[in-house]
Write a protein that holds these residues in place. Structure first.
Motif, mmCIF file in Angstrom:
data_model
loop_
_atom_site.group_PDB
_atom_site.id
_atom_site.type_symbol
_atom_site.label_atom_id
_atom_site.label_comp_id
_atom_site.label_asym_id
_atom_site.label_seq_id
_atom_site.Cartn_x
_atom_site.Cartn_y
_atom_site.Cartn_z
ATOM 1 N N MET A 1 43.200 32.848 26.531
ATOM 2 C CA MET A 1 42.810 32.843 27.935
ATOM 3 C C MET A 1 41.582 31.945 28.079
ATOM 4 S SD MET A 1 41.588 35.997 30.377
ATOM 5 C CE MET A 1 43.188 36.735 30.455
ATOM 6 N N THR A 2 41.610 31.088 29.084
ATOM 7 C CA THR A 2 40.481 30.194 29.304
ATOM 8 C C THR A 2 39.372 30.936 30.039
ATOM 9 O OG1 THR A 2 41.258 29.428 31.452
ATOM 10 C CG2 THR A 2 42.075 28.240 29.498
ATOM 11 N N GLU A 3 38.214 30.343 30.006
ATOM 12 C CA GLU A 3 37.071 30.939 30.704
ATOM 13 C C GLU A 3 37.336 31.006 32.208
ATOM 14 O OE1 GLU A 3 32.406 29.866 31.502
ATOM 15 O OE2 GLU A 3 33.294 29.260 29.601
ATOM 16 N N ARG A 4 37.982 29.971 32.732
ATOM 17 C CA ARG A 4 38.282 29.931 34.162
ATOM 18 C C ARG A 4 39.244 31.072 34.537
ATOM 19 N NH1 ARG A 4 41.280 25.119 37.527
ATOM 20 N NH2 ARG A 4 41.010 26.090 39.532
ATOM 21 N N GLU A 5 40.279 31.285 33.726
ATOM 22 C CA GLU A 5 41.222 32.379 33.990
ATOM 23 C C GLU A 5 40.533 33.734 33.932
ATOM 24 O OE1 GLU A 5 43.933 31.412 30.846
ATOM 25 O OE2 GLU A 5 45.379 30.495 32.220
ATOM 26 N N ALA A 6 39.635 33.888 32.969
ATOM 27 C CA ALA A 6 38.906 35.152 32.838
ATOM 28 C C ALA A 6 38.025 35.387 34.064
ATOM 29 C CB ALA A 6 38.061 35.146 31.569
ATOM 30 N N ARG A 7 37.371 34.339 34.540
ATOM 31 C CA ARG A 7 36.512 34.451 35.723
ATOM 32 C C ARG A 7 37.357 34.826 36.948
ATOM 33 N NH1 ARG A 7 34.642 29.421 36.395
ATOM 34 N NH2 ARG A 7 33.462 29.587 34.468
ATOM 35 N N ARG A 8 38.537 34.223 37.070
ATOM 36 C CA ARG A 8 39.399 34.521 38.207
ATOM 37 C C ARG A 8 39.894 35.971 38.151
ATOM 38 N NH1 ARG A 8 38.827 32.333 42.869
ATOM 39 N NH2 ARG A 8 40.701 32.292 44.079
ATOM 40 N N LEU A 9 40.186 36.462 36.966
ATOM 41 C CA LEU A 9 40.594 37.865 36.824
ATOM 42 C C LEU A 9 39.468 38.811 37.229
ATOM 43 C CD1 LEU A 9 42.687 37.923 33.519
ATOM 44 C CD2 LEU A 9 43.477 38.437 35.831
ATOM 45 N N GLN A 10 38.240 38.446 36.875
ATOM 46 C CA GLN A 10 37.089 39.260 37.278
ATOM 47 C C GLN A 10 36.957 39.279 38.805
ATOM 48 O OE1 GLN A 10 33.927 37.356 35.052
ATOM 49 N NE2 GLN A 10 33.786 39.123 33.680
ATOM 50 N N GLU A 11 37.105 38.091 39.406
ATOM 51 C CA GLU A 11 37.004 38.016 40.861
ATOM 52 C C GLU A 11 38.108 38.839 41.524
ATOM 53 O OE1 GLU A 11 37.248 33.828 41.590
ATOM 54 O OE2 GLU A 11 35.209 33.447 40.898
ATOM 55 N N GLU A 12 39.304 38.749 40.971
ATOM 56 C CA GLU A 12 40.432 39.512 41.510
ATOM 57 C C GLU A 12 40.178 41.015 41.359
ATOM 58 O OE1 GLU A 12 45.203 39.898 40.699
ATOM 59 O OE2 GLU A 12 44.242 37.976 40.287
ATOM 60 N N TRP A 13 39.638 41.420 40.230
ATOM 61 C CA TRP A 13 39.359 42.835 40.009
ATOM 62 C C TRP A 13 38.306 43.332 40.999
ATOM 63 C CZ3 TRP A 13 35.027 45.672 38.982
ATOM 64 C CH2 TRP A 13 35.250 47.023 38.695
ATOM 65 N N ARG A 14 37.224 42.542 41.194
ATOM 66 C CA ARG A 14 36.164 42.952 42.134
ATOM 67 C C ARG A 14 36.720 43.105 43.552
ATOM 68 N NH1 ARG A 14 32.895 38.996 39.718
ATOM 69 N NH2 ARG A 14 33.102 37.751 41.602
ATOM 70 N N LEU A 15 37.519 42.134 43.977
ATOM 71 C CA LEU A 15 38.101 42.208 45.318
ATOM 72 C C LEU A 15 39.076 43.380 45.415
ATOM 73 C CD1 LEU A 15 38.488 41.203 48.169
ATOM 74 C CD2 LEU A 15 40.115 39.513 47.291
ATOM 75 N N SER A 16 39.875 43.578 44.393
ATOM 76 C CA SER A 16 40.822 44.694 44.372
ATOM 77 C C SER A 16 40.086 46.025 44.495
ATOM 78 C CB SER A 16 41.646 44.653 43.088
ATOM 79 O OG SER A 16 42.580 45.690 43.076
ATOM 80 N N LYS A 17 38.970 46.159 43.803
ATOM 81 C CA LYS A 17 38.147 47.377 43.867
ATOM 82 C C LYS A 17 37.583 47.563 45.275
ATOM 83 C CE LYS A 17 35.263 50.578 42.006
ATOM 84 N NZ LYS A 17 35.182 51.528 43.094
#
Length: 192
Positions: A1-17
């Motif tokens: 997993m690239t750093e960019r993908e990991a950052r996007r997953l974090q952003e998605e998780w925060r918004l989902s929460k």
């Protein structure tokens, strides 16, 4: 997993929460992904509140909210916000979102089949009175979408009035659903 993908997953998780906190239940992942760009332009909390308002509007209209409809609204909201400072941009995006967020089932899916596009030349304004009538109906729908989101008016509306207005709107919808647009048919049976 690239750093960019990991950052996007974090952003998605925060918004989902944030959406889950505002909605009281999880939202579909496709809806959250569709709201990410909006959250980037405003904030997770603003995006969550606006998503909940949009979803409630669709549910109250007994319509299904799809990710492509969210994506279309996000694109419209963001394109209207060509301002310099981040604070002005956040405000402009949020204002535009509220102007367009009510249910509009006329926004097509991006994967619509090209063979379903209207054929032939488009009618000219001056020659076909139906064009003006359709435009008036579209403007009425836009106005209706805006006033349906007026929470202060909704708070003052008695249940009896709301039910009566709901039935009148459904009646208009049923009538419009049965409309057939006539076209010119030549003597030999071909359309002209």
């Amino acid at each position: 997993m690239t750093e960019r993908e990991a950052r996007r997953l974090q952003e998605e998780w925060r918004l989902s929460k944030a959406v889950q906190d505002a909605l009281g239940k999880p939202a579909p992942a496709s809806h959250v992904r569709a709201m990410l760009e909006y959250a980037d332009s405003t904030s997770d909390e603003q995006a969550a509140r606006d998503y909940v308002m949009l979803r409630e509007a669709f549910e109250s209209g007994q319509m299904r909210l799809a990710a492509h409809q969210i994506t279309a609204r996000v694109a419209k909201a963001i394109e209207a916000a060509a301002v310099e400072t981040p604070e002005e941009r956040r405000h402009a995006v949020a204002v535009r979102w509220h102007e367009i967020h009510a249910p509009q089932p006329s926004i097509p899916a991006p994967t619509a089949a090209p063979d379903k596009a209207p054929r032939g030349p488009r009618p000219r304004e001056g020659t076909d009175p139906l064009v003006g009538a359709v435009r008036a109906a579209e403007q009425a729908l836009e106005r209706l979408n805006v006033v349906l989101m007026d929470k202060s008016a909704a708070m003052q509306r008695p249940d009896v009035d709301a039910e009566h207005l709901q039935e009148r709107l459904r009646k208009v919808g049923r009538i419009l659903a049965k409309v057939t647009v006539p076209s010119h048919v030549m003597e030999d049976g071909t359309r002209g």
